[in-house]
Design a protein around this motif. Structure first.
Motif, PDB file in Angstrom:
ATOM      1  N   ILE A   8       0.844  -1.203   0.000  1.00 37.76           N
ATOM      2  CA  ILE A   8       0.000   0.000   0.000  1.00 37.76           C
ATOM      3  C   ILE A   8       0.877   1.251   0.000  1.00 37.76           C
ATOM      4  CG2 ILE A   8      -1.564   1.404   1.412  1.00 37.76           C
ATOM      5  CD1 ILE A   8      -2.922  -1.198   2.274  1.00 37.76           C
ATOM      6  N   ILE A   9       1.869   1.270   0.879  1.00 37.05           N
ATOM      7  CA  ILE A   9       2.754   2.434   0.970  1.00 37.05           C
ATOM      8  C   ILE A   9       3.458   2.672  -0.362  1.00 37.05           C
ATOM      9  CG2 ILE A   9       4.789   3.383   2.120  1.00 37.05           C
ATOM     10  CD1 ILE A   9       3.994   1.716   4.596  1.00 37.05           C
ATOM     11  N   SER A  10       3.921   1.594  -1.001  1.00 37.79           N
ATOM     12  CA  SER A  10       4.646   1.726  -2.268  1.00 37.79           C
ATOM     13  C   SER A  10       3.757   2.277  -3.379  1.00 37.79           C
ATOM     14  CB  SER A  10       5.209   0.367  -2.692  1.00 37.79           C
ATOM     15  OG  SER A  10       6.169  -0.091  -1.765  1.00 37.79           O
ATOM     16  N   ILE A  11       2.452   1.994  -3.314  1.00 36.31           N
ATOM     17  CA  ILE A  11       1.529   2.458  -4.355  1.00 36.31           C
ATOM     18  C   ILE A  11       1.142   3.920  -4.154  1.00 36.31           C
ATOM     19  CG2 ILE A  11      -0.824   2.204  -5.263  1.00 36.31           C
ATOM     20  CD1 ILE A  11      -0.539  -0.812  -4.839  1.00 36.31           C
ATOM     21  N   VAL A  12       0.865   4.304  -2.912  1.00 34.73           N
ATOM     22  CA  VAL A  12       0.328   5.657  -2.685  1.00 34.73           C
ATOM     23  C   VAL A  12       1.413   6.729  -2.587  1.00 34.73           C
ATOM     24  CG1 VAL A  12      -1.735   4.745  -1.565  1.00 34.73           C
ATOM     25  CG2 VAL A  12       0.230   5.397  -0.162  1.00 34.73           C
ATOM     26  N   LEU A  13       2.684   6.303  -2.476  1.00 34.39           N
ATOM     27  CA  LEU A  13       3.773   7.276  -2.430  1.00 34.39           C
ATOM     28  C   LEU A  13       4.501   7.340  -3.771  1.00 34.39           C
ATOM     29  CD1 LEU A  13       5.471   6.735   1.056  1.00 34.39           C
ATOM     30  CD2 LEU A  13       3.564   8.217   0.435  1.00 34.39           C
ATOM     31  N   PRO A  14       5.059   8.495  -4.113  1.00 36.76           N
ATOM     32  CA  PRO A  14       5.858   8.617  -5.338  1.00 36.76           C
ATOM     33  C   PRO A  14       7.095   7.717  -5.266  1.00 36.76           C
ATOM     34  CG  PRO A  14       5.323  10.780  -4.415  1.00 36.76           C
ATOM     35  CD  PRO A  14       4.956   9.778  -3.388  1.00 36.76           C
ATOM     36  N   PRO A  15       7.773   7.517  -6.388  1.00 38.53           N
ATOM     37  CA  PRO A  15       8.963   6.649  -6.401  1.00 38.53           C
ATOM     38  C   PRO A  15      10.035   7.040  -5.392  1.00 38.53           C
ATOM     39  CG  PRO A  15       8.244   7.096  -8.636  1.00 38.53           C
ATOM     40  CD  PRO A  15       7.402   7.951  -7.742  1.00 38.53           C
ATOM     41  N   ASP A  16      10.133   8.338  -5.032  1.00 41.78           N
ATOM     42  CA  ASP A  16      11.160   8.743  -4.068  1.00 41.78           C
ATOM     43  C   ASP A  16      10.765   8.459  -2.624  1.00 41.78           C
ATOM     44  OD1 ASP A  16       9.278  10.673  -3.486  1.00 41.78           O
ATOM     45  OD2 ASP A  16      10.465  12.378  -4.177  1.00 41.78           O
ATOM     46  N   GLY A  17       9.533   7.949  -2.404  1.00 44.47           N
ATOM     47  CA  GLY A  17       9.103   7.554  -1.070  1.00 44.47           C
ATOM     48  C   GLY A  17       8.688   8.689  -0.165  1.00 44.47           C
ATOM     49  N   ILE A  18       8.563   9.893  -0.701  1.00 48.94           N
ATOM     50  CA  ILE A  18       8.164  11.056   0.105  1.00 48.94           C
ATOM     51  C   ILE A  18       6.739  11.467  -0.271  1.00 48.94           C
ATOM     52  CG2 ILE A  18       8.686  13.456   0.681  1.00 48.94           C
ATOM     53  CD1 ILE A  18      11.593  12.885  -0.062  1.00 48.94           C
ATOM     54  N   PRO A  19       5.808  11.512   0.691  1.00 53.46           N
ATOM     55  CA  PRO A  19       4.420  11.883   0.377  1.00 53.46           C
ATOM     56  C   PRO A  19       4.334  13.192  -0.385  1.00 53.46           C
ATOM     57  CG  PRO A  19       4.579  11.080   2.628  1.00 53.46           C
ATOM     58  CD  PRO A  19       5.987  11.193   2.131  1.00 53.46           C
ATOM     59  N   ASP A  20       3.535  13.193  -1.459  1.00 56.04           N
ATOM     60  CA  ASP A  20       3.358  14.386  -2.270  1.00 56.04           C
ATOM     61  C   ASP A  20       2.029  14.270  -3.012  1.00 56.04           C
ATOM     62  OD1 ASP A  20       3.423  16.557  -3.935  1.00 56.04           O
ATOM     63  OD2 ASP A  20       5.453  16.221  -4.666  1.00 56.04           O
ATOM     64  N   VAL A  21       1.052  15.080  -2.626  1.00 52.79           N
ATOM     65  CA  VAL A  21      -0.283  14.971  -3.212  1.00 52.79           C
ATOM     66  C   VAL A  21      -0.318  15.419  -4.672  1.00 52.79           C
ATOM     67  CG1 VAL A  21      -1.422  15.255  -0.990  1.00 52.79           C
ATOM     68  CG2 VAL A  21      -0.966  17.264  -2.397  1.00 52.79           C
ATOM     69  N   ARG A  22       0.748  16.050  -5.137  1.00 53.84           N
ATOM     70  CA  ARG A  22       0.785  16.474  -6.533  1.00 53.84           C
ATOM     71  C   ARG A  22       1.115  15.312  -7.475  1.00 53.84           C
ATOM     72  NH1 ARG A  22       4.771  21.228  -4.739  1.00 53.84           N
ATOM     73  NH2 ARG A  22       5.498  19.377  -3.628  1.00 53.84           N
ATOM     74  N   TRP A  23       1.554  14.200  -6.897  1.00 61.32           N
ATOM     75  CA  TRP A  23       1.861  13.019  -7.702  1.00 61.32           C
ATOM     76  C   TRP A  23       0.561  12.396  -8.215  1.00 61.32           C
ATOM     77  CZ3 TRP A  23       2.101   7.423  -6.253  1.00 61.32           C
ATOM     78  CH2 TRP A  23       2.734   6.658  -7.253  1.00 61.32           C
ATOM     79  N   ASN A  24       0.573  11.843  -9.435  1.00 62.72           N
ATOM     80  CA  ASN A  24      -0.658  11.331 -10.039  1.00 62.72           C
ATOM     81  C   ASN A  24      -1.017   9.905  -9.622  1.00 62.72           C
ATOM     82  OD1 ASN A  24       1.202   9.799 -11.401  1.00 62.72           O
ATOM     83  ND2 ASN A  24       0.577  10.419 -13.462  1.00 62.72           N
ATOM     84  N   LYS A  25      -0.243   9.304  -8.727  1.00 64.94           N
ATOM     85  CA  LYS A  25      -0.535   7.962  -8.197  1.00 64.94           C
ATOM     86  C   LYS A  25      -0.680   6.925  -9.310  1.00 64.94           C
ATOM     87  CE  LYS A  25      -2.676   9.649  -3.928  1.00 64.94           C
ATOM     88  NZ  LYS A  25      -3.895   9.707  -3.091  1.00 64.94           N
ATOM     89  N   CYS A  26       0.310   6.893 -10.192  1.00 62.23           N
ATOM     90  CA  CYS A  26       0.404   5.866 -11.227  1.00 62.23           C
ATOM     91  C   CYS A  26       1.686   5.074 -10.983  1.00 62.23           C
ATOM     92  CB  CYS A  26       0.417   6.486 -12.619  1.00 62.23           C
ATOM     93  SG  CYS A  26      -1.163   7.187 -13.126  1.00 62.23           S
ATOM     94  N   PRO A  27       1.650   4.085 -10.081  1.00 61.21           N
ATOM     95  CA  PRO A  27       2.864   3.363  -9.702  1.00 61.21           C
ATOM     96  C   PRO A  27       3.324   2.392 -10.789  1.00 61.21           C
ATOM     97  CG  PRO A  27       0.968   2.359  -8.676  1.00 61.21           C
ATOM     98  CD  PRO A  27       0.464   3.583  -9.383  1.00 61.21           C
ATOM     99  N   SER A  28       4.577   2.003 -10.694  1.00 61.56           N
ATOM    100  CA  SER A  28       5.103   0.980 -11.604  1.00 61.56           C
ATOM    101  C   SER A  28       4.556  -0.378 -11.195  1.00 61.56           C
ATOM    102  CB  SER A  28       6.635   0.958 -11.533  1.00 61.56           C
ATOM    103  OG  SER A  28       7.062   0.553 -10.238  1.00 61.56           O
ATOM    104  N   VAL A  29       4.685  -1.349 -12.081  1.00 63.50           N
ATOM    105  CA  VAL A  29       4.240  -2.717 -11.777  1.00 63.50           C
ATOM    106  C   VAL A  29       5.015  -3.261 -10.582  1.00 63.50           C
ATOM    107  CG1 VAL A  29       4.100  -5.071 -12.655  1.00 63.50           C
ATOM    108  CG2 VAL A  29       3.547  -3.155 -14.160  1.00 63.50           C
TER     109      VAL A  29
END
Length: 405
Positions: free
Chosen positions: A348-369
């Motif tokens: 869950i954490i890996s999906i909702v956070l950007p690749p750098d692991g820092i919360p940022d609501v501006r990220w579009n929440k499109c995680p890698s596979v």
């Protein structure tokens, strides 16, 4: 500066995950980035009176009005409203078959909200007076206050004894009463349901993921569809909070079976084709239950939510949505249970956070596979919209699924 986290819940699967990432534990009054909160905490935080405003580097694990999906009466009302709206639009998803049952959206048992729908319930009951119904208080969980009835007189007697007569003008706790699924699929003669975890990263556009490591929860007593067994909750309710008091609970190692093993069992006993259809229907059920609330949910960009879906399969391999939980239990009853829930939180954490692991609501929440881990994508309306733009197609406002036939 390290990421800071705050949590109300003293659960090792949470804290271990956070600390493994090097996050720093702080209190609710401090500057936090990631809050895994209880329902009431979230409600207080988002209340108008609190005056609290989150910044772009803060996210929390509940949507403000999650109860539109997780409160039993509101879930039923929203799904019914969703189907009616599709009918008015002439959408083929809302097609009906005689005598009025929906062809594609028939995934909740016939249900009424009491006391407001009491007259409609009585009318339906009299059409089939030998049917069994299950009654649940809307605001409770873990099997509390649930009972079965097969006679209208029993409901009236309960109403008198509880001193809450079904008078819609009287403000009191509401209940839902649903036609009981009296032909459940049994394994070893015992009833079970599915506990599936569904992560919603956004409601508009809808971004939903299904955890592939769900499990089945079994009753500790063999199922008997007779009148004498109506009061035996060990035969009817799969809730762990109920079953853990059963004599056979410990010997069954918590009474759980993985979804992978259930699939293998069904492929061996029923065949691969019908098993594949069942699991497609389960995903269909989840997606449309989410769509039924997507327009009404307060889609705050600081929020995500992991829901616990409870689904029963009947002996015709048809899935039925029983309820949706806003705070599925993170308590571990076995070693394998602890491992499963640790993976759940980690993914869950890996999906909702950007690749750098820092919360940022501006990220579009499109995680890698890779970031999704044990989750699979159920639906991402943003991706669908972009694909349609690229191909010049117009996407229906209700999404995919019209070609389900």
């Amino acid at each position: 500066m390290p990421v800071t986290f705050c949590t109300d819940l003293d659960k090792s699967v949470l804290v271990t995950n956070f600390e493994k990432r090097g996050w720093l534990h702080v209190g609710p009054e401090d500057d936090w980035n990631f809050y895994w909160a209880g329902i009431q905490t979230c409600r207080n935080l988002f209340s108008i009176d609190s005056g609290y405003r989150m910044n772009d580097n803060q996210i929390i694990n509940h949507f403000p009005n999650h109860y539109e999906l997780t409160r039993k009466d509101l879930l039923i009302k929203n799904i019914k409203r969703y189907r009616k709206e599709l009918e008015r639009e002439g959408n083929p998803l809302a097609e009906r078959e005689a005598p009025g049952r929906y062809v594609y959206l028939d995934f909740i048992p016939v249900t009424f909200v009491l006391p407001s729908d009491y007259s409609m319930f009585v009318e339906e009951y009299r059409k089939n007076p030998h049917s069994t119904w299950i009654m649940k208080p809307c605001g409770k969980s873990q099997g509390a206050g649930i009972f079965l009835i097969n006679k209208l007189s029993k409901l009236k007697r309960w109403s008198r004894e509880s001193k809450t007569p079904f008078n819609p003008s009287v403000v009191k706790e509401s209940y839902v009463i649903s036609r009981y699924i009296d032909n459940p699929l049994l394994i070893g003669g015992k009833k079970f349901d599915l506990r599936l975890y569904v992560l919603v990263a956004s409601f508009r556009p809808l971004k939903a993921y299904l955890f592939k490591l769900g499990f089945c929860r079994f009753c500790t007593v063999k199922y008997e569809a007779n009148i004498q067994e109506l009061d035996n909750m060990y035969a009817h309710l799969t809730n762990v909070s109920v079953q853990k008091h059963g004599l056979e609970y410990n010997s069954m190692h918590g009474g759980k079976l993985s979804i992978q093993n259930l699939r293998l069992y069904l492929e061996c006993t029923r065949g691969r084709a019908v098993t594949e259809t069942l699991f497609k229907d389960i995903k269909w059920l989840i997606v449309h239950s989410l769509k039924s609330v997507s327009y009404i949910m307060a889609n705050d960009r600081h929020c995500f939510e992991c829901y616990g879906y409870d689904i029963i399969i009947d002996n015709q391999l048809k899935p039925w949505l029983i309820e949706v939980n806003a705070s599925p239990s993170l308590t571990s009853t076995t070693v394998s249970d602890r491992i499963l829930k640790y993976k759940l939180i980690d993914n869950i954490i890996s999906i909702v956070l950007p690749p750098d692991g820092i919360p940022d609501v501006r990220w579009n929440k499109c995680p890698s596979v890779e970031a999704m881990g044990n989750f699979e994508l159920l639906l991402d309306e943003e991706i669908i919209s972009k694909n349609n733009e690229n191909t010049g197609k117009v996407q229906d406002s209700r999404g995919s699924g019209h070609n389900r036939k």
